[in-house]
Write a protein that holds these residues in place. Structure first.
Motif, PDB file in Angstrom:
ATOM      1  N   THR A  81     -24.761 -39.742 -56.102  1.00 30.68           N
ATOM      2  CA  THR A  81     -24.110 -39.492 -57.752  1.00 30.68           C
ATOM      3  C   THR A  81     -22.788 -40.754 -57.000  1.00 30.68           C
ATOM      4  N   GLY A  82     -22.307 -40.827 -56.809  1.00 28.81           N
ATOM      5  CA  GLY A  82     -21.377 -42.089 -56.374  1.00 28.81           C
ATOM      6  C   GLY A  82     -21.582 -43.666 -57.166  1.00 28.81           C
ATOM      7  N   GLU A  83     -20.215 -43.921 -58.102  1.00 30.63           N
ATOM      8  CA  GLU A  83     -20.155 -45.718 -58.578  1.00 30.63           C
ATOM      9  C   GLU A  83     -20.549 -46.869 -57.386  1.00 30.63           C
ATOM     10  N   LEU A  84     -20.508 -45.752 -55.989  1.00 35.42           N
ATOM     11  CA  LEU A  84     -20.192 -46.982 -55.176  1.00 35.42           C
ATOM     12  C   LEU A  84     -21.230 -46.627 -54.113  1.00 35.42           C
ATOM     13  N   ILE A  85     -22.082 -47.222 -52.852  1.00 38.57           N
ATOM     14  CA  ILE A  85     -23.018 -46.786 -52.477  1.00 38.57           C
ATOM     15  C   ILE A  85     -22.508 -47.948 -50.761  1.00 38.57           C
ATOM     16  N   GLY A  86     -22.912 -47.083 -50.056  1.00 33.80           N
ATOM     17  CA  GLY A  86     -23.010 -47.521 -47.975  1.00 33.80           C
ATOM     18  C   GLY A  86     -23.510 -46.771 -47.093  1.00 33.80           C
ATOM     19  N   PHE A  87     -23.313 -47.473 -46.369  1.00 30.02           N
ATOM     20  CA  PHE A  87     -24.634 -46.750 -45.867  1.00 30.02           C
ATOM     21  C   PHE A  87     -23.855 -47.104 -43.946  1.00 30.02           C
ATOM     22  N   VAL A  88     -24.183 -45.842 -43.496  1.00 28.53           N
ATOM     23  CA  VAL A  88     -23.636 -45.964 -41.967  1.00 28.53           C
ATOM     24  C   VAL A  88     -25.063 -45.014 -40.880  1.00 28.53           C
ATOM     25  N   ASP A  89     -24.876 -46.096 -39.903  1.00 28.03           N
ATOM     26  CA  ASP A  89     -26.249 -44.948 -39.126  1.00 28.03           C
ATOM     27  C   ASP A  89     -25.313 -44.547 -37.919  1.00 28.03           C
ATOM     28  N   SER A  90     -26.173 -43.695 -37.857  1.00 30.21           N
ATOM     29  CA  SER A  90     -25.663 -42.078 -37.341  1.00 30.21           C
ATOM     30  C   SER A  90     -25.163 -42.332 -35.515  1.00 30.21           C
ATOM     31  N   ASP A  91     -25.760 -42.971 -35.137  1.00 31.36           N
ATOM     32  CA  ASP A  91     -25.736 -43.123 -33.587  1.00 31.36           C
ATOM     33  C   ASP A  91     -23.830 -44.615 -33.794  1.00 31.36           C
ATOM     34  N   ASP A  92     -23.414 -44.722 -34.915  1.00 36.33           N
ATOM     35  CA  ASP A  92     -22.378 -45.429 -34.636  1.00 36.33           C
ATOM     36  C   ASP A  92     -21.336 -45.027 -35.052  1.00 36.33           C
ATOM     37  N   TRP A  93     -19.924 -45.707 -34.982  1.00 35.71           N
ATOM     38  CA  TRP A  93     -19.069 -44.880 -35.685  1.00 35.71           C
ATOM     39  C   TRP A  93     -18.342 -45.566 -36.300  1.00 35.71           C
ATOM     40  N   LEU A  94     -17.067 -45.392 -37.528  1.00 35.87           N
ATOM     41  CA  LEU A  94     -16.087 -46.061 -37.877  1.00 35.87           C
ATOM     42  C   LEU A  94     -14.685 -45.699 -37.581  1.00 35.87           C
ATOM     43  N   GLU A  95     -13.989 -47.367 -38.298  1.00 31.95           N
ATOM     44  CA  GLU A  95     -12.255 -47.001 -37.902  1.00 31.95           C
ATOM     45  C   GLU A  95     -12.074 -46.264 -39.091  1.00 31.95           C
ATOM     46  N   PRO A  96     -11.098 -45.285 -39.284  1.00 34.51           N
ATOM     47  CA  PRO A  96     -10.494 -45.168 -39.856  1.00 34.51           C
ATOM     48  C   PRO A  96     -10.421 -45.359 -42.057  1.00 34.51           C
ATOM     49  N   THR A  97     -10.257 -46.783 -41.445  1.00 37.79           N
ATOM     50  CA  THR A  97      -9.496 -47.512 -43.009  1.00 37.79           C
ATOM     51  C   THR A  97     -10.888 -48.075 -43.653  1.00 37.79           C
ATOM     52  N   MET A  98     -12.231 -48.582 -43.022  1.00 39.12           N
ATOM     53  CA  MET A  98     -13.263 -48.745 -42.926  1.00 39.12           C
ATOM     54  C   MET A  98     -13.631 -49.493 -44.632  1.00 39.12           C
TER      55      MET A  98
END
Length: 345
Positions: free
Chosen positions: A97-114
């Motif tokens: 339902t978001g106005e913006l869309i992103g994707f993450v692969d489930s064996d990875d991780w993000l920096e908090p500021t991504m």
């Protein structure tokens, strides 16, 4: 543009900020899933809808996904039969339902500021799509960063097809992007294949009037031996076909970028043949035919490419060897791999 994480607040207020739907396909990653989800939950940009798509995972992942729903009200879960990465992402898009869309692969991780970085780039430049980069993370602790440092690009549609074909200036991967829903429209991932990111990315770039790229690494891309994306026999034919389609599109709509598109196709073809060499398939007739097609393509287009594209010395040598003889090229390639097994193509 200023995307220095140190200048960002610990948490971003959610008032008046658009909702970002983060879609996470989940399959056989029970060792890594909690770290992945925690890194999304801990984003400085807090107005998130986190959609976990359990793609028929046979391990503990379905229960882990359900447990996360109880921990954070922003998390939603889909449980479905195994249909592959493209289909899982498409399922997430369907309920988002978001106005913006992103994707993450489930064996990875993000920096908090991504997502803060992606959102700031998108809004500051009035872009339709924003992109960041990541670091390849190996089990032995080795890290590889493949992009030019301190690079900030604002690209027209035409320019995006230049830089997507130049290594180090952009990225094909779906996880690197934040996309306006209005830009996404009816674009979806191909299903039932590997290399689905290629066609999706080309379609998104074609639909984006303006695209940004920030080479500050914000994503940690885990290199897991035996995973789908790292299985040597998993030939990326879908990526190759998508690249050929991209060249046709550029020829029709953005002819000024054709040398860069042709270079992208050369790299795609040589990369496929490298895979055949490494896996021992290169002696098969279909790969011998493919190698000859690659040699012909390089010979026909090398002049146009080199007149516009500044090729690294190693890449120029690689293409020259392929243009002379695929057999000759194969001997040198396998020798190079034997001497430098740590280097990835």
């Amino acid at each position: 543009m200023n995307t220095n994480p140190s200048s960002m607040p610990e948490k971003t207020r959610t008032e008046d900020l658009p909702l970002i739907s983060v879609i996470v396909p989940v399959y056989k990653v029970e060792r890594y899933l909690d770290r992945c989800i925690q890194s999304i939950v801990d984003q400085t940009y807090q107005n998130l809808e986190i959609i976990l798509v359990d793609d028929g995972s046979p391990d503990a992942c379905p229960d882990m996904c359900d447990a996360w729903v109880a921990k954070d009200h922003r998390i939603r879960v889909i449980h479905q039969e195994n249909r592959g990465l493209g289909a899982a992402r498409n399922s997430g898009i369907r309920i988002s339902t978001g106005e913006l869309i992103g994707f993450v692969d489930s064996d990875d991780w993000l920096e908090p500021t991504m997502y803060e970085v992606l959102y700031r780039s998108l809004t500051k430049e009035n872009a339709d799509t924003s992109m960041i980069t990541g670091v390849l993370e190996y089990p032995n602790g080795r890290q590889i960063y493949l992009y030019h440092p301190d690079l900030h690009l604002v690209m027209t549609t035409s320019e995006s097809f230049k830089y997507i074909n130049l290594p180090g200036y952009s990225t094909i991967s779906a996880w690197s992007k934040l996309i306006k829903r209005s830009t996404l429209g009816n674009i979806r991932f191909p299903e039932g294949c590997t290399g689905e990111d290629w066609q999706f990315t080309y379609d998104i770039l074609a639909a984006s009037v303006r695209t940004t790229f920030d080479s500050t690494p914000q994503y940690h891309y885990r290199q897991v031996a035996g995973s789908l994306s790292n299985t040597s026999t998993n030939f990326n034919f879908a990526g190759y076909e998508a690249t050929k389609n991209m060249v046709k599109l550029v020829h029709q709509k953005f002819p000024e970028q054709l040398p860069f598109a042709l270079y992208g196709q050369m790299r795609s073809m040589v990369s496929l043949y490298d895979q055949a060499l490494v896996t021992g398939h290169a002696k098969e007739q279909q790969w011998r035919d493919f190698a000859e097609d690659t040699r012909t393509f390089v010979n026909q287009n090398m002049k146009a490419v080199t007149e516009s594209v500044t090729l690294p010395r190693g890449r120029r040598l690689q293409l020259k060897l392929m243009a002379i003889s695929p057999t000759f090229y194969g001997v040198f390639f396998l020798l190079h791999k034997r001497i430098h097994p740590e280097r990835s193509k």
